[in-house]
Design a protein around this motif. Sequence first.
Motif, short mmCIF file in Angstrom:
data_model
loop_
_atom_site.label_atom_id
_atom_site.label_comp_id
_atom_site.label_asym_id
_atom_site.label_seq_id
_atom_site.Cartn_x
_atom_site.Cartn_y
_atom_site.Cartn_z
N SER A 111 2.96 -13.89 -5.70
CA SER A 111 1.60 -13.35 -5.48
C SER A 111 1.64 -11.83 -5.43
O SER A 111 0.73 -11.15 -5.89
N SER A 112 2.71 -11.29 -4.88
CA SER A 112 3.01 -9.87 -4.99
C SER A 112 4.46 -9.71 -4.57
O SER A 112 4.98 -10.51 -3.77
N LYS A 113 5.14 -8.75 -5.13
CA LYS A 113 6.55 -8.55 -4.79
C LYS A 113 6.94 -7.15 -5.22
O LYS A 113 6.92 -6.84 -6.41
N LYS A 114 7.28 -6.34 -4.26
CA LYS A 114 7.79 -5.00 -4.58
C LYS A 114 9.14 -4.80 -3.94
O LYS A 114 9.44 -3.76 -3.35
N LEU A 115 9.94 -5.87 -4.02
CA LEU A 115 11.26 -5.83 -3.40
C LEU A 115 12.17 -4.78 -4.06
O LEU A 115 12.97 -4.14 -3.39
N ARG A 116 12.02 -4.61 -5.38
CA ARG A 116 12.88 -3.62 -6.05
C ARG A 116 12.64 -2.23 -5.43
O ARG A 116 13.58 -1.51 -5.12
N GLU A 117 11.36 -1.90 -5.23
CA GLU A 117 11.02 -0.62 -4.60
C GLU A 117 11.60 -0.55 -3.18
O GLU A 117 12.08 0.49 -2.74
N ALA A 118 11.55 -1.71 -2.49
CA ALA A 118 12.07 -1.74 -1.12
C ALA A 118 13.58 -1.52 -1.09
O ALA A 118 14.10 -0.79 -0.24
N TYR A 119 14.30 -2.14 -2.03
CA TYR A 119 15.75 -1.91 -2.12
C TYR A 119 16.03 -0.41 -2.27
O TYR A 119 16.89 0.17 -1.60
N HIS A 120 15.29 0.22 -3.20
CA HIS A 120 15.56 1.63 -3.49
C HIS A 120 15.16 2.52 -2.32
O HIS A 120 15.90 3.44 -1.95
N LEU A 121 14.00 2.23 -1.74
CA LEU A 121 13.53 3.04 -0.60
C LEU A 121 14.51 2.93 0.58
O LEU A 121 14.90 3.93 1.18
N GLY A 122 14.91 1.69 0.89
CA GLY A 122 15.82 1.49 2.02
C GLY A 122 17.16 2.16 1.78
O GLY A 122 17.72 2.82 2.67
N ALA A 123 17.68 2.00 0.56
CA ALA A 123 18.99 2.58 0.24
C ALA A 123 18.94 4.10 0.34
O ALA A 123 19.87 4.73 0.86
N GLU A 124 17.83 4.66 -0.12
CA GLU A 124 17.70 6.12 -0.12
C GLU A 124 17.59 6.64 1.32
O GLU A 124 18.30 7.57 1.72
N ARG A 125 16.74 5.99 2.14
CA ARG A 125 16.58 6.45 3.52
C ARG A 125 17.86 6.26 4.33
O ARG A 125 18.18 7.02 5.22
N PHE A 126 18.60 5.21 4.00
CA PHE A 126 19.83 4.92 4.74
C PHE A 126 20.98 5.83 4.31
O PHE A 126 21.84 6.20 5.11
#
Length: 743
Positions: free
Chosen positions: A395-410
């Motif tokens: 229905s919606s999925k932006k997990l790829r963005e979440a992987y990148h955002l999390g990796a970058e912030r971490f």
Amino acid sequence: MRIGSELSRKDGRLKVTGSATYTADTQVPGLHYAVFATSAVASATIEALDTSGAERAPGVVYVMTHHNAPRLRPPAPGFGSMTFLPLQSDQIRYEGQPIALIVADSLERAMHAASLVRPSYAVRPAQMSMLERFGPDADAAVFDTLETVTQGYDEPDTRTGDPDAALGSAPVSLSRRYTMGFRHHNPMEPSATIASWDGDRLTLYDTTQHVWGVRSVVAEALGLAADDVRVVSLFLGGGFGCKGFVWPHEILTALAAREARRPVKLVLTRSQMYAACGYQSATVHDVALGASRDGRLVAVAHDVVYANAVPEAFPEYAAAGTRTVYACPAIATRHRVVKLNTIQPTAMRAPNEGMGNFALESAMDELAYELGMDPLELRLRNYAERDPTTGKPYSSKKLREAYHLGAERFGWSRRAPHPRAVRDGNDLVGYGMATALMTTYRFPSAARVRMRADGSVVVESGTQEIGTGVRTIMPQIAADRLGIDPQHVEIVLGDTTLPEAGGTFGSSSTMGVGSAVADAATKLRLAILRTAIADKASPLYEARLEDLEVHPDGAVTPRGSPTRRDAYAAVVARSGREAIEAEGSWAPGGDVLGTGDYAMYTFGAVFVDVRVEADFGITRVARCVGAYSAGRIINPKTARSQMTGGMIWGIGQALLEQSETDAELGRFVSKNLAGYLVPANADVGALEAYFVDEVDPHASPLGAKGIGELGATGVAAAIANAVYHATGVRVRDLPIRPELLLG
Ligand code: MOS
């Protein structure tokens, strides 16, 4: 302060000053006190029960046992309650089961009398061993001898493609067993029920995540019309699932108050909480993964063994998430149960995924090391664009963005590729990550929004505030739809005299109740404008609604000018009515989970930095970063608080929590917060939660999904994976205790 703004908690001050009225704080004239005497054995027939001492004790007005308790209609099997009720027969099925209920004029006198109850039992061997029988070394063949339990809306076993063949021919494969111990919810507020009868009508003040569930189960058990039962739950000091279903003490307190002809209050002790309102089963997970050399999954298999109570069937599909996380042509999941002498287990913060996610995400990490691949890269390589089991789009999925955002912030790119490579003083330093995932549960809900002539607005809905922010975001949603400041909006909730709402479980409230509130507030706005238009003295009389807008001073101009609370209040005042109100509702369509043509989940990526003290094996989580794909965020402040709370929950799951059992005695032995460890401040490092920009038009009209339980997933696996990275020791059995890390 619209949707998307950081409104502070409306009930924060009430809670920190002690002015919030929890169930046990409720004042009822003439209140008496109920206390349970409980069974010290787990499986037995009561041969004799001497209550003479209790009956003669000072202050006692009523003693209920299986000899004199009126017979109840046992609740039907299925979701929501137990079919087995104590005090209805001479049968003991679990340690801690009530054998007598004492009502006295003070709590102390009731406790004293309960201590005088003298049972004698014909004891049978109790079945309490789980990990002992099915743990790391058990033969896999035993799995096929166990029964299964069906949820009704989903299958316990699924199979896509041919995982056995794919595993057999996969260039790289692994097969691992993971276990997790029994856990209890341990909300800060123990369960309490106050029952007060007025003739044949019953009012229950109750610690429940679902006032409507209590109403229907108690009415059924006592043979009452549902309309004759009112259930009130104004504040909850946590619940995490243990207040979601209806438990025997709620029904028995109502019965005792009727028989004793007095209002009665029962508050479970901390230790009684371990055998009164569910627990999370220990689980055994067998995970097999097959992959190509470049890291593409060709087979995923996940088998789970979990516990049920002897007479009960609670279906929890810990491998359900495994059906959807990664793109793979061959996926099989199976669930089997072991019958134990315990109270019925129940969902605990993140039904299904809270348990299964640890096993799958640990196995993915093991595969990454096997392949010599970055664990994040392995996840990205197997990114699912469609649900791999059903073929449905998300229905919606932006997990790829979440992987990148999390990796970058971490700062994931700083990770050393090999384990045991980084030290900081005497600490071994490790980084780990995992995918977070949660099923989307939604329930039909209704709400009413009312504007008074003084401009104040009240939202009314029979939902509950468990500590997630319902009292804050529902007024925020109404204010958004009305175009006013939420400081003028209050909420009344937790009462079956209000519009019916779903239970506060499954991270469902924002979608169900929030959409109903939005609908009601939108309708209220129209009702106010209609009232203005129907007013013959008004310049709006018979004007076309869509062409008009009301001004602060009550003047009317063509649409496009800002609306204000004063303008609405003026319309209410001129109408001569006390208030103008509107009802709204929302229900998911489609199949039973209501997801129709879509696969509906929330997602996230969790990254942790752990420090393992080299000489003592003590693990600390220095930092946890989560990035989430979870639909529109109504209030980022309360939402971040949900996610960091979930991370703390995951720290407990990974490192501390376990209900120790004594298989011989058939009981949980660590029935207090000294013997059962939960994270304290010193156990928690820096926590950061981020959300990617997302709107899910299919999950709810608000574009929102649920978040409360998503944050509790991913964390335990990320910690175990980081511990491996720090130490080179793979721990597959939670909790990760220091002794497991000492070489
Ligand atoms: Mo939650 S375990 O769905 O109350």
